[in-house]
Motif scaffolding. Structure first.
Motif: not given
Length: 237
Positions: A30-34, A40-43, A112-114
């Motif tokens: 998953m990544v953190q929403r940009g 910044e929530k998980w997506s 880049d997006f954790h």
């Protein structure tokens, strides 16, 4: 340029579900929403379809942009079209999924997006309807794995029967009787026994096996017997 009149324009989003196996556990990438909402929530890895690209091209682009992953086989799974699935405006979501060997692709992942792997049993809260997407992906994978030996793709060139059993138990989240599993597996003739043993876990050790490629391709239906029927989910569209 001719356009259809009196029609509402609708956005199309592409979301990528990347399930991974690290040799012991199944995980979800998953990544953190940009951007807002839910910034910044998980997506899942998601983005919007661009005018000059196909859905397949969009899935490849989005996955690489958000994680760095490339050369991953992505299969289109389902379309989510609830009118209220996105709080901002009408967005149709097309979902792609892949099952990968984490170790094989780990070096590609950027920060880049954790992008981060989460254990399937310890997932954080996901945005929108992404939890529903993940559950559908798991059911789809379980159904396919019960019918065909697709999980073998996650194994190294040589492996032990306990490693293979752990692979199936992890996906189906159940304990499988060792004797029955071994008997049914060996009777399928899909494996070739090696002379050498893996003694990393015990002095007695466990024999290594490899896949018999010819039978692997032609006898996939034999895998159905490895999984208790009550553990096999119904097919999903």
């Amino acid at each position: 340029m001719i356009k259809y009149s009196n029609q509402t324009r609708i956005l199309v989003a592409v979301d990528c579900i990347i399930l991974g196996f690290d040799g012991k556990d199944y995980k979800l990438l998953m990544v953190q929403r940009g951007f807002a909402p839910e910034k910044e929530k998980w997506s899942l890895m998601g983005g919007f379809l661009q005018p000059r690209e196909s859905l397949d091209e969009a899935a490849v682009r989005i996955l690489k942009q958000l994680t760095g992953l490339e050369n991953v086989y992505l299969e289109q799974m389902h379309t989510f079209s609830s009118p209220n699935r996105d709080p901002v405006e009408r967005v149709v979501g097309v979902v792609y999924m892949a099952l990968i060997d984490i170790e094989k692709y780990e070096r590609q992942i950027n920060d880049d997006f954790h992008a981060r792997w989460f254990l399937m049993k310890e997932l954080p809260q996901l945005i929108f309807d992404h939890e529903e997407m993940v559950q559908m992906a798991l059911n789809r994978l379980r159904y396919k794995a019960a019918l065909h030996p697709i999980l073998f793709e996650l194994l190294p060139e040589k492996f032990t029967l306990p490693q293979l059993q752990a692979l199936y138990e992890g996906l189906f989240d159940t304990k499988i009787d060792k004797r029955n599993f071994t008997r049914k597996l060996l009777s399928s003739k899909i494996l070739t026994k090696k002379e050498e043993k893996d003694k990393s876990s015990s002095k007695k050790g466990a024999y290594f096996y490899s896949i018999n490629e010819a039978i692997y391709r032609d006898n996939g239906q034999a895998m159905l017997n490895l999984i208790p029927r009550n553990e096999i989910p119904a097919a999903t569209e």
